[in-house]
Design an enzyme around this catalytic site. Sequence first.
Site, mmCIF file in Angstrom:
data_model
loop_
_atom_site.group_PDB
_atom_site.id
_atom_site.type_symbol
_atom_site.label_atom_id
_atom_site.label_comp_id
_atom_site.label_asym_id
_atom_site.label_seq_id
_atom_site.Cartn_x
_atom_site.Cartn_y
_atom_site.Cartn_z
ATOM 1 N N GLY A 39 0.794 -1.220 0.000
ATOM 2 C CA GLY A 39 0.000 0.000 0.000
ATOM 3 C C GLY A 39 0.828 1.272 0.000
ATOM 4 O O GLY A 39 2.015 1.279 -0.330
ATOM 5 N N CYS A 41 1.885 3.061 2.548
ATOM 6 C CA CYS A 41 2.937 3.106 3.567
ATOM 7 C C CYS A 41 4.283 2.616 3.035
ATOM 8 O O CYS A 41 5.289 3.303 3.139
ATOM 9 C CB CYS A 41 2.520 2.274 4.768
ATOM 10 N N ALA A 182 2.355 15.873 10.059
ATOM 11 C CA ALA A 182 3.598 15.104 9.876
ATOM 12 C C ALA A 182 4.059 15.095 8.421
ATOM 13 O O ALA A 182 5.237 15.326 8.134
ATOM 14 C CB ALA A 182 3.391 13.676 10.375
ATOM 15 N N ILE A 183 3.150 14.874 7.473
ATOM 16 C CA ILE A 183 3.533 14.774 6.053
ATOM 17 C C ILE A 183 4.111 16.103 5.562
ATOM 18 O O ILE A 183 5.191 16.155 4.968
ATOM 19 C CB ILE A 183 2.333 14.344 5.172
ATOM 20 N N ASP A 309 -7.299 3.363 7.964
ATOM 21 C CA ASP A 309 -7.633 4.770 7.705
ATOM 22 C C ASP A 309 -9.106 4.996 7.372
ATOM 23 O O ASP A 309 -9.597 6.117 7.469
ATOM 24 C CB ASP A 309 -6.786 5.312 6.541
ATOM 25 N N HIS A 442 23.502 5.247 31.072
ATOM 26 C CA HIS A 442 24.194 6.524 30.862
ATOM 27 C C HIS A 442 25.485 6.269 30.081
ATOM 28 O O HIS A 442 26.188 5.312 30.371
ATOM 29 C CB HIS A 442 24.535 7.145 32.223
#
Length: 463
Positions: A39, A41, A182-183, A309, A442
């Site tokens: 698709g 994505c 975002a796009i 979607d 760390h």
Amino acid sequence: MADFDVIVLGSGPGGYVTAIRSSQLGFKTAIIEKESLGGVCLNWGCIPTKALLKSAQVFEYLKHAEDYGLKADNVEKDFDGVIKRSRNVAGDMNKGVKFLMKKNKIDVLKGFGTLKSGKKVSVKAEDGTETEYAADHIIIATGARSRELPSLKQDGKKIIGYREAMSLEKQPEKMIVVGSGAIGIEFAYFYNSMGTEVTVVEFLPNIVPVEDEEISKQLERSLKKAGIKIMTASEVTEVNTSGDGVKATVKTSKGEQVLEADIVLSAVGIKSNIENIGLEDLGIKTDKDKILVDDFYQTNIPGYYAIGDITPGQALAHVASAEGILCIEKIADMHVEPLDYGNIPACTYCIPEVASVGLTEKQAEEKGFDIKVGKFPFSASGKAKAAGTPDGFVKVIFDAKYGEWLGCHMIGTGVTDMIAEAVVARKLETTGHEVLKAVHPHPTMSEAVMEAVAAAYDEVIHI
């Protein structure tokens, strides 16, 4: 007798993941795809854009090699090469999905699928031939495409969507990006890094409008520093494409102004692919461009389901995948719980990156929580300083009464790989004190999460 137990219509990150899980659960499964497996994505979205952004990041590093005590003379970009690499990455991912279909013995039916009554789907191949298939369960996962505004009709040449933005033959000298989700922001960052003069036009008062306001303001500062022009509370009312380039009329609080560019990128959201697939004939209910479903993605017509979607949840690849897995596991009669849409991470992959989960500070206050807020800047992080990426911060929001982690918001290099800590911790109903007492390594960027929590509880050491 049905040809298959399960037919999935659409092969994006919702569809193909659902098909694989379906096959794993022992269902005879088919997937219908009119174009490329994976698709938007895999082929035109999440994956190839990350390839473009990585090229931009490497180019930025080379341009600033001296900051690291290195010399890189005459650094040049090859725009065609960058685009080609992105398409190759998408191509490899597409092959990967083909392999997964074969491995899981999923039948791939090439063509355009139309839903029929009696749990059937008609598939029209490229040569025009139509074949009908029956299944006990049909899962609709047709995804979405770039949304068009009446004042911003896409012609694929001067006014483009995300798809064309990924494969332009020639790099534009000037570009206007309409929309700062975002796009829009990712493309603005990419083209600016490559040397295009970029202006972002956003209708709302803040860029990345779904994010916490402090994150939005920090990102705006960083992008402006990088040379991107940003116009908020502004609207493109008209676009003239009659000349060589584009003239866009922008309405602002101070009046109208005309911007000139080679190309306008429309990034104003998405439109569900729910037309002409037979929903009306079957009587499947829709509302506001979305298919209505229950907690486990069953439509109002038994045997037909919808995910991704095209349903009311967040339009994100990882949401589509999670919905598809839940849907098929419910069909298989497994014990499943509805998806928690309040614990979905969101990521924007410009530099600095943005990642968040849960409530913003404003939302937490509006819901009446008494909150503790902690922030830790990456400028105080040894790892960030050593890496030369001190921009940004981690912000955490806790409920003062019970210690519930209400929200986590990050801006900085690599934060999209850090947000999962907050997602998992919230899923496990972790309190602030537990995060604080979990020893973080760390020096890492991730210890900024612990430090931000410490700041919320007045125990911060390094600021």
